[in-house]
Design a protein around this motif. Structure first.
Motif, PDB file in Angstrom:
ATOM      1  N   PHE A   1       0.830  -1.199   0.000  1.00  0.00           N
ATOM      2  CA  PHE A   1       0.000   0.000   0.000  1.00  0.00           C
ATOM      3  C   PHE A   1       0.870   1.256   0.000  1.00  0.00           C
ATOM      4  N   PHE A   2       1.886   1.256   0.854  1.00  0.00           N
ATOM      5  CA  PHE A   2       2.745   2.429   1.004  1.00  0.00           C
ATOM      6  C   PHE A   2       3.470   2.738  -0.312  1.00  0.00           C
ATOM      7  N   SER A   3       4.075   1.697  -0.898  1.00  0.00           N
ATOM      8  CA  SER A   3       4.874   2.000  -2.085  1.00  0.00           C
ATOM      9  C   SER A   3       3.995   2.288  -3.293  1.00  0.00           C
ATOM     10  N   THR A   4       2.813   1.665  -3.349  1.00  0.00           N
ATOM     11  CA  THR A   4       1.903   1.995  -4.452  1.00  0.00           C
ATOM     12  C   THR A   4       1.431   3.434  -4.328  1.00  0.00           C
ATOM     13  N   ALA A   5       1.115   3.837  -3.113  1.00  0.00           N
ATOM     14  CA  ALA A   5       0.691   5.220  -2.900  1.00  0.00           C
ATOM     15  C   ALA A   5       1.805   6.180  -3.299  1.00  0.00           C
ATOM     16  N   MET A   6       3.050   5.800  -2.981  1.00  0.00           N
ATOM     17  CA  MET A   6       4.182   6.651  -3.317  1.00  0.00           C
ATOM     18  C   MET A   6       4.363   6.728  -4.834  1.00  0.00           C
ATOM     19  N   ALA A   7       4.239   5.561  -5.485  1.00  0.00           N
ATOM     20  CA  ALA A   7       4.375   5.545  -6.946  1.00  0.00           C
ATOM     21  C   ALA A   7       3.283   6.400  -7.569  1.00  0.00           C
ATOM     22  N   PHE A   8       2.095   6.351  -6.958  1.00  0.00           N
ATOM     23  CA  PHE A   8       0.971   7.149  -7.435  1.00  0.00           C
ATOM     24  C   PHE A   8       1.309   8.638  -7.341  1.00  0.00           C
TER      25      PHE A   8
ATOM     26  N   GLY B   1      -6.369   8.890 -29.465  1.00  0.00           N
ATOM     27  CA  GLY B   1      -7.286   8.956 -28.333  1.00  0.00           C
ATOM     28  C   GLY B   1      -6.831   8.272 -27.066  1.00  0.00           C
ATOM     29  N   ILE B   2      -5.531   7.956 -26.973  1.00  0.00           N
ATOM     30  CA  ILE B   2      -5.054   7.349 -25.724  1.00  0.00           C
ATOM     31  C   ILE B   2      -4.689   8.466 -24.743  1.00  0.00           C
ATOM     32  N   PRO B   3      -5.244   8.436 -23.547  1.00  0.00           N
ATOM     33  CA  PRO B   3      -4.859   9.445 -22.549  1.00  0.00           C
ATOM     34  C   PRO B   3      -3.439   9.160 -22.037  1.00  0.00           C
ATOM     35  N   VAL B   4      -2.446   9.700 -22.756  1.00  0.00           N
ATOM     36  CA  VAL B   4      -1.052   9.305 -22.567  1.00  0.00           C
ATOM     37  C   VAL B   4      -0.587   9.440 -21.116  1.00  0.00           C
ATOM     38  N   GLU B   5      -0.754  10.639 -20.543  1.00  0.00           N
ATOM     39  CA  GLU B   5      -0.222  10.860 -19.196  1.00  0.00           C
ATOM     40  C   GLU B   5      -0.870   9.923 -18.178  1.00  0.00           C
ATOM     41  N   ARG B   6      -2.190   9.734 -18.335  1.00  0.00           N
ATOM     42  CA  ARG B   6      -2.894   8.877 -17.372  1.00  0.00           C
ATOM     43  C   ARG B   6      -2.400   7.445 -17.466  1.00  0.00           C
ATOM     44  N   TYR B   7      -2.163   6.978 -18.694  1.00  0.00           N
ATOM     45  CA  TYR B   7      -1.702   5.600 -18.867  1.00  0.00           C
ATOM     46  C   TYR B   7      -0.290   5.422 -18.319  1.00  0.00           C
ATOM     47  N   VAL B   8       0.587   6.397 -18.586  1.00  0.00           N
ATOM     48  CA  VAL B   8       1.946   6.303 -18.073  1.00  0.00           C
ATOM     49  C   VAL B   8       1.921   6.309 -16.545  1.00  0.00           C
ATOM     50  N   TRP B   9       1.056   7.171 -16.021  1.00  0.00           N
ATOM     51  CA  TRP B   9       0.881   7.255 -14.575  1.00  0.00           C
ATOM     52  C   TRP B   9       0.461   5.898 -14.025  1.00  0.00           C
ATOM     53  N   GLY B  10      -0.505   5.271 -14.732  1.00  0.00           N
ATOM     54  CA  GLY B  10      -0.987   3.954 -14.321  1.00  0.00           C
ATOM     55  C   GLY B  10       0.118   2.910 -14.348  1.00  0.00           C
ATOM     56  N   ALA B  11       0.883   2.907 -15.453  1.00  0.00           N
ATOM     57  CA  ALA B  11       1.964   1.926 -15.583  1.00  0.00           C
ATOM     58  C   ALA B  11       3.009   2.149 -14.480  1.00  0.00           C
ATOM     59  N   PHE B  12       3.276   3.418 -14.192  1.00  0.00           N
ATOM     60  CA  PHE B  12       4.257   3.742 -13.155  1.00  0.00           C
ATOM     61  C   PHE B  12       3.760   3.228 -11.800  1.00  0.00           C
ATOM     62  N   THR B  13       2.459   3.393 -11.539  1.00  0.00           N
ATOM     63  CA  THR B  13       1.907   2.918 -10.272  1.00  0.00           C
ATOM     64  C   THR B  13       1.983   1.398 -10.185  1.00  0.00           C
ATOM     65  N   ILE B  14       1.682   0.724 -11.303  1.00  0.00           N
ATOM     66  CA  ILE B  14       1.772  -0.741 -11.298  1.00  0.00           C
ATOM     67  C   ILE B  14       3.194  -1.170 -11.000  1.00  0.00           C
ATOM     68  N   SER B  15       4.160  -0.476 -11.625  1.00  0.00           N
ATOM     69  CA  SER B  15       5.537  -0.898 -11.400  1.00  0.00           C
ATOM     70  C   SER B  15       5.952  -0.598  -9.966  1.00  0.00           C
ATOM     71  N   GLY B  16       5.379   0.449  -9.364  1.00  0.00           N
ATOM     72  CA  GLY B  16       5.619   0.704  -7.950  1.00  0.00           C
ATOM     73  C   GLY B  16       5.013  -0.387  -7.076  1.00  0.00           C
ATOM     74  N   PHE B  17       3.855  -0.893  -7.508  1.00  0.00           N
ATOM     75  CA  PHE B  17       3.186  -1.990  -6.793  1.00  0.00           C
ATOM     76  C   PHE B  17       4.098  -3.215  -6.748  1.00  0.00           C
TER      77      PHE B  17
END
Lengths: 324, 386
Positions: free
Chosen positions: B113-120, B234-250
């Protein structure tokens, strides 16, 4: 008429700020090299901090070589000779880095200009590891200082050069000189990239490599020159830092590298003006943190960086990718 | 999984939706699984095989797997991945020290939880940036966390934190699945944790495989190839990168949390420092970041080297650096990623030994060319092109 005291005794605040400007000058000389190398070569050189470390270690050896052979400063003449020897030692330490940096660029960095960033980063990271251990093999893993003169450190021997008459306050002469050298380097780099032929060639190569090649510029030579220039200034600042009483350690390169990142992110990647302003800001914040709240020593510059990024994401002088 | 294109022609076995393996691949996977499960049993037979090293290698590999998602799909280089590994380790340790929890699963949950929140949070900052700026900023954020951990007396400064009960050096390890362990039962504790790690490893590899094959993964790949084009379709680029970054933090969080549970004592130098980020990046590339198994193999290999070279020589960083240079120049696709090429190359030479003679000739030519280039380079550097 009010009579002003001849020498002002500086308060803590002024001393911290001056220390900060001193550190900022050192940082500027590292960060400017990093930012120029990035601007021209497009490679973020993670091994840049190690050039600074090597400069510091080289100075300890060269200064020791001079110190044991030259009379200790007692009168103005011997002080002048001593100071000249130290200046030569600093210049020599930095000069040795020119061929080192040039050779590194020509052999290992040149083949990876066209590769993906991850390989460029990985390669300079490999260089960082190799250089750190090379330092450890040559100078050992203990902190090293230049040999003492009459039982005192070099900077103390040089600090007898009077500063009060010139500036009206009491502060380490060596650090004042370092600050001036930092400002001098800044002005030199501005002049160099703006007015000289070589500087303009470098900028032209940075903007369009192919067009520069077409008009007869050897881009290989420019790249090597830029890398060697960056190595020179990093080594120069390391040597100056080492003169100022701070012992050289194998880890100093890593800290300097990371703080240089903060500096160029604050200033805007590729901007010399930005890295000067950023370096002074980071230096002052850093010094204040060390003096007032030591646990925040490393964290304070980063907090500053995040603050700047929130307000201006492209940095203060946001060039992001072109030298100006 | 690297030769999925061929799998359509051959007979495949369907493990689950979207995951098909050929018979040799399945056999290889099963053998690998058995070996991994048997490591605690056979470690006594080999001098160099320690369960500790192997376990840590898997954990670092899991962090590298998270990083590989960014590297492979979005082509972004995160040079601050230690933030999530260390963040996970510290997240768990903080729960032990400040709340007094001693359930291993809760600690792991807190770590993730902590590191995912941080990655977020960090992802929000860095998602807009590309290429070198992304690397620079992630590195800076990683160093910020290191600075906080080493500067804060609450977090134990350079001593770090313990995950034993009460934070004491002689405290009991946390409980796992309701089983309490005493100080003397540390061996059993580590064994249970190891099998739990294997379970999580398999799950996380399958999940990563599914992510990479999902529409989300394809969108990330489009972003990696060309951001502008991705934005136009039509891909929301920043949101997707943000998502991928959070997953990798997870992923970093799971690995870091397990690492904390395994080591029972963590410090900023070993989990958060910039060199640790470099190592994670190196692991992903060493093993082959374009595959799922690659980063895990890279993690195990590098941890093994780091642990053993350290005993052989004082200057292990030099050796690792030289190894890194070789990987960049000779093996850019990594060990697992290049296995196909190496196999093919060997097969050609076994079938046709005359090829070896040609190889010697090629090497000779390369050497002569290198020397000639070096002379020209020196001439140009010193005297210019005129």
């Amino acid at each position: 008429m009010i009579e002003l005291p001849l020498f002002i005794d500086l308060g803590d605040a002024a001393v911290h700020t001056l220390n900060g400007i001193f550190r900022g000058s050192i940082l500027f000389m590292i960060a400017s090299g990093l930012t120029i190398i990035f601007g021209v070569l497009g490679v973020l050189n993670l091994a840049h901090g190690e050039f600074y470390g090597i400069g510091a270690f080289l100075l300890t050896s060269i200064a020791t070589f001079f110190v044991v052979r030259i009379a200790a400063p007692t009168d103005p003449l011997s002080t002048a000779i001593f100071a000249a020897a130290i200046v030569i030692a600093v210049l020599l330490s930095a000069a040795i880095l020119i061929p080192i940096a040039g050779a590194i660029e020509a052999t290992v960095i040149r083949p990876i200009y066209d590769r993906a960033e991850m390989y460029q980063l990985l390669l300079t990271y490999a260089l960082l590891l190799i250089l750190v251990d090379t330092i450890r093999i040559i100078w050992g893993s203990q902190p090293v200082r230049p040999a003492a003169v009459d039982g005192q450190q070099i900077h103390a021997a040089l600090d007898v050069i009077p500063m009060e008459e010139l500036f009206g306050f009491q502060y380490s002469s060596v650090r004042i000189f370092t600050i001036f050298i930092g400002i001098g380097t800044f002005l030199f780099l501005l002049w160099f990239f703006d007015r000289t032929k070589t500087g303009r060639i470098i900028r032209a190569t940075a903007i369009d490599r192919e067009a520069a090649t077409a008009i007869g510029v050897s881009s290989d030579r420019v790249f090597t020159l830029v890398f060697a220039l960056g190595g020179f200034f990093a080594g120069f600042s390391g040597a100056l830092y080492s003169v100022s009483a701070i012992p050289a350690t194998a880890e100093m390169g890593g800290t300097a590298l990371v703080l240089s990142f903060v500096v160029i992110v604050i200033g805007g990647l590729g901007s010399i003006r930005g890295s000067f302003v950023g370096a002074i800001l980071v230096g002052v914040v850093w010094s204040w943190a060390i003096a007032e709240y030591p646990p925040a020593e490393i964290a304070a510059p980063f907090a500053l960086m995040i603050l700047v990024l929130l307000v201006r994401p492209e940095g203060l002088y946001g060039a992001w990718g072109e030298i100006e | 999984m690297s030769n999925e294109d061929q799998s359509e022609e051959k007979e495949t076995i369907r493990l689950m939706k979207g995951l098909h393996l050929t018979k040799p691949q399945l056999a290889l996977a099963l053998v690998g699984l058995v070996v991994v499960l048997l490591v605690p049993e056979i470690e006594g037979f080999f001098d160099n095989l320690q369960l500790d090293t192997f376990h840590n290698g898997i954990l670092w590999g899991m962090a590298a797997l998270g990083l590989a998602l960014l590297l492979n799909k979005t082509e972004l280089v995160s040079f601050g991945h230690a933030a999530f590994f260390g963040g996970g380790a510290y997240g768990g340790a903080m729960l032990v020290n400040f709340v007094g929890v001693d359930s291993g699963l809760l600690i792991l949950f807190a770590a993730v939880f902590f590191s995912t929140a941080m990655a977020f949070a960090i992802g929000w900052f860095v998602a807009d940036y590309v290429a070198i700026y992304f690397a620079l900023l992630t590195l800076a954020f990683g160093q910020l966390l290191y600075a906080i951990a080493i500067g804060s007396p609450t977090l134990g400064q350079d001593e770090g934190l313990r995950l034993r009960s009460g934070g004491e050096a002689s405290g009991d390890p946390p409980s796992l699945f309701g089983i309490e362990f005493t100080l003397q039962q540390q061996g059993e504790y580590r064994l249970v944790l190891y099998y739990f790690t294997i379970l999580l490893l398999i799950a996380s590899m399958i999940v990563m495989y599914r992510i990479m094959k999902s529409p989300f993964g394809s969108a990330l790949e489009a972003i990696g190839q060309n951001r502008t084009r991705a934005r136009f379709i039509g891909i929301p680029v920043e949101r997707y990168v943000w998502g991928a970054f959070t997953i990798s933090g997870f992923y970093g969080g799971i690995a870091g949390g397990l690492y904390g549970l395994r080591q029972l004592s963590i410090g900023p130098e070993g989990t958060l420092y910039v060199f640790v980020s470099g190592e994670i990046l190196f692991m992903a590339i060493l093993g082959g970041f374009q595959t799922i198994i690659g980063p895990i193999i890279g993690g195990i290999v590098l941890t093994f080297l780091l642990d053993n070279v350290r005993f052989l020589t004082e200057h292990f960083e030099l050796i690792i650096g030289i190894l890194l240079l070789l990987v960049v120049f000779v093996l850019p696709k990594g060990i697992w990623g290049s296995s196909e090429d190496i196999k093919n190359g060997l097969m050609t030479r076994v079938k046709n030994p005359a090829q070896l003679g040609a190889d010697v000739g090629t090497l000779q030519k390369m050497l002569i060319n290198a020397v000639r280039n070096a002379i020209t380079t020196i001439k140009i550097i010193l005297f210019g092109v005129k």
